[in-house]
Design an enzyme around this catalytic site. Structure first.
Site, PDB file in Angstrom:
ATOM      1  CE1 TYR A   1      -4.006   6.543  -7.490  1.00  0.00           C
ATOM      2  CE2 TYR A   1      -2.936   8.153  -8.906  1.00  0.00           C
ATOM      3  CZ  TYR A   1      -2.866   7.092  -8.031  1.00  0.00           C
ATOM      4  OH  TYR A   1      -1.655   6.589  -7.694  1.00  0.00           O
TER       5      TYR A   1
ATOM      6  CE  LYS B   1      -4.310  -4.552   2.793  1.00  0.00           C
ATOM      7  NZ  LYS B   1      -3.413  -5.655   3.173  1.00  0.00           N
TER       8      LYS B   1
ATOM      9  CG  ASP C   1      -0.829  -7.271   1.802  1.00  0.00           C
ATOM     10  OD1 ASP C   1      -1.805  -7.546   1.089  1.00  0.00           O
ATOM     11  OD2 ASP C   1      -0.850  -7.405   3.037  1.00  0.00           O
TER      12      ASP C   1
ATOM     13  CG  ASP D   1       0.601   5.192  -9.414  1.00  0.00           C
ATOM     14  OD1 ASP D   1       1.559   5.060 -10.199  1.00  0.00           O
ATOM     15  OD2 ASP D   1       0.356   6.262  -8.829  1.00  0.00           O
TER      16      ASP D   1
END
Ligand code: NAP
Length: 397
Positions: free
Chosen positions: A147, A213, A262, A286
Site C-alpha cells: 500500500y 503469508k 489462506d 484489507d
C-alpha cells in the site's frame, strides 16, 4: 475545550470539542442520526457533566464547491489539533487530480493502525450457522506493505531499471513485467503489535493471532510474524505462546499464535470462536476485514478507527452510497458504532455501553432501516426513525 496529551495519554475535558466530517451522499443523514444518539447517551449517562461540542469541518463535495479541494488545509489542521474526530463517507472525486483524503490524514497524524471490531449482534443477517461466535478485532498495519504505492508500470524506465538491478543480483524477472515493492519494517510491525497486545490486555481479550503469508514471503510477512512474536516476548510470562498454554493458569494472560493467511480465511468461517484479536500486515488486513464484516451483517454495520499515538479518526466502513443521498433511508449503524469506538477510545464507557445495549435491543425488536429490513422481511424505518428508536430504547434501559 481541546483534548490534550498528558503523561503519554489523552487528557479529555468534560466539555470536549470533537471535529466531524459530515460526509457526502448519505453522510448528512447518517451523521445527523449518529450525533442525535450520541448526544442523548451522553445526557443520560452524565446528566450534562460531560458533553461533546461537535465541530463541523469541510471535506468532500461540500469543500470542493467552496474551496475547490476535497480536503482544505484548515480541515487537516483542525483534525490534527483536536486529535480525535469522526468522519462520514466521502465520494471519491471523479477525474482525479486531488490528493486522497484518507492517505493524507493517515500520513499527517501517523495513524498506523486500522482497527476494525467485528462482533455479531442478534438480528443481523449472516451467512453463518452460528454467527454469535464472531467477536474479533482486526489490527491492520496501515502505513507499509504494497500500500505504500511504490509501483512501476510494465516497460517504464523505472521497471526496466529494477529488472536490470535484479538481474545483477542473480534474479531473472521477465522483461515487460510491472513491478510493485512490498516493504515491511521491524519498526512498523513492533508498534502495531504493541497496540494490539495492549488492547487485548485492556479489554480482557484472550488471544492475539498473527495472520501472515510468511511461508512464501519470508522477509516481509515472515519477518512480520517474527517481529510480532518478539514484541510479545517483551511482556514476559503475561503473553503465552499457544504451544505452551497446557497446564498454565491463564488468568490475566493472553495467548499469542499465528496462522498462515489462506488458512485464516477458513478458520474465521469454521472456528470463529477460537479467534479474538487478529494482527496483520496491510493487505491481509484489507481482505480479512471485509470478509469478517460479511459474517456479521455487512459493511453497513461495521465500524472502524484509524489510530496512531494519541490521534484517531473514526469512520464508517462503507462509502457514500449516492443513490440513497438525502432520502433518509440509509443505515447509520456503521458510523454510530464507530462513534461508540470513539467514546471508548476517550474512555467515556458509560454512554458507549448504553448505545450498544440500546442498539442490540432495537435490532431485537426488528426496528431497522431498509438494508436490514429487507433481509428480515419486516417494515423498514427511516434513518431518523431508527435513531429515535435507539434513543427510546436507551431511556428504557
Ligand atoms: P458504497 O457507498 O459503500 O455503497 C455500495 C452499496 O452498499 C450501496 O448501494 C448499498 O447497497 C450499500 N450500502 C453501503 N452503505 C450503506 C448504508 N449505510 N445504508 C444502506 N446501504 C448501504 O460503495 P460505492 O457505491 O462503491 O461507493 C460510492 C462512493 O463512496 C464512491 O465515490 C467511493 O469511492 C466512495 N467510498 C468512500 C469510502 C470512504 O469515504 N471511507 C469508502 C468506500 C467508498 P444496495 O444498493 O444493495 O442497497
Amino acid at each position: 475545550m481541546k483534548i490534550s496529551v498528558e503523561n503519554n495519554g489523552l487528557k479529555v475535558p468534560n466539555i470536549v470539542d470533537i471535529p466531524y466530517i459530515e460526509g457526502d451522499g448519505i453522510g448528512p443523514d447518517i451523521s445527523k442520526a449518529t450525533k442525535r444518539v450520541v448526544d442523548e447517551a451522553l445526557g443520560i449517562s452524565y446528566g450534562g457533566d460531560r458533553k461533546i461540542n461537535w465541530m463541523e469541518l469541510m471535506a468532500g463535495e461540500k469543500a470542493i464547491s467552496k474551496f475547490n479541494t476535497p480536503l482544505p488545509d484548515e480541515t487537516v489542521k483542525k483534525m490534527t489539533e483536536y486529535r480525535i474526530s469522526l468522519k462520514g463517507p466521502l465520494t471519491t472525486p471523479v477525474g482525479g487530480g486531488f490528493r486522497s483524503i484518507n492517505v493524507t490524514l493517515r500520513q499527517i497524524m501517523d495513524l498506523y493502525a486500522n482497527v476494525r471490531p467485528v462482533k455479531y449482534y442478534p438480528g443481523l443477517p449472516s451467512p453463518l450457522k452460528s454467527p454469535e461466535k464472531v467477536d474479533m478485532v482486526v489490527f491492520r498495519e496501515n502505513t507499509e506493505d504494497v500500500y505504500m504505492g511504490i509501483e512501476f508500470p510494465a516497460n517504464s524506465k523505472e521497471a526496466e531499471q529494477v529488472i536490470e538491478l535484479m538481474s545483477k543480483l542473480g534474479y531473472n524477472i521477465r522483461k515487460g513485467s510491472g513491478i510493485g515493492i512490498k516493504p515491511i519494517s521491524k519498526f512498523g510491525t513492533s508498534r502495531i503489535s504493541k497496540m494490539a497486545i495492549e488492547y487485548a490486555f485492556a479489554n480482557g481479550r484472550k488471544s492475539v493471532t498473527i495472520m501472515h503469508k510468511g511461508n512464501i514471503m519470508k522477509y516481509t510477512e515472515g519477518a512480520f510474524k517474527e517481529w510480532a512474536y518478539e514484541t510479545a516476548r517483551t511482556y514476559g510470562d503475561k503473553v503465552v505462546n499457544e504451544t505452551e498454554v497446557s497446564g498454565k493458569n491463564m488468568d490475566g494472560k493472553i495467548v499469542i499464535k499465528d496462522r498462515i493467511a489462506d488458512n485464516m480465511f477458513q478458520q474465521i468461517l469454521l472456528r470463529p470462536d477460537e479467534y479474538d484479536i487478529i494482527l496483520c500486515p496491510n493487505l491481509n488486513g484489507d481482505y480479512i476485514s471485509d470478509a469478517l464484516a460479511a459474517q456479521i451483517g455487512g459493511i453497513g454495520v461495521a465500524p472502524s478507527g484509524n489510530i496512531g499515538d494519541n490521534y484517531a479518526v473514526f469512520e464508517a466502513v462503507h462509502g457514500s452510497a449516492p443513490k440513497y443521498a438525502n432520502l433518509d433511508v440509509a443505515d447509520p449503524s456503521s458510523l454510530l458504532l464507530s462513534a461508540v469506538m470513539m467514546l471508548r477510545y476517550i474512555r467515556w464507557n458509560e454512554p458507549a455501553n448504553l448505545i450498544e445495549k440500546a442498539f442490540v435491543n432495537t435490532l431485537r425488536d426488528k426496528q431497522v432501516p431498509q438494508d436490514l429490513a429487507r433481509h428480515l422481511g419486516v417494515k423498514s424505518l427511516k434513518t431518523s426513525e431508527f435513531a429515535e428508536s435507539i434513543v427510546q430504547h436507551m431511556s428504557k434501559n
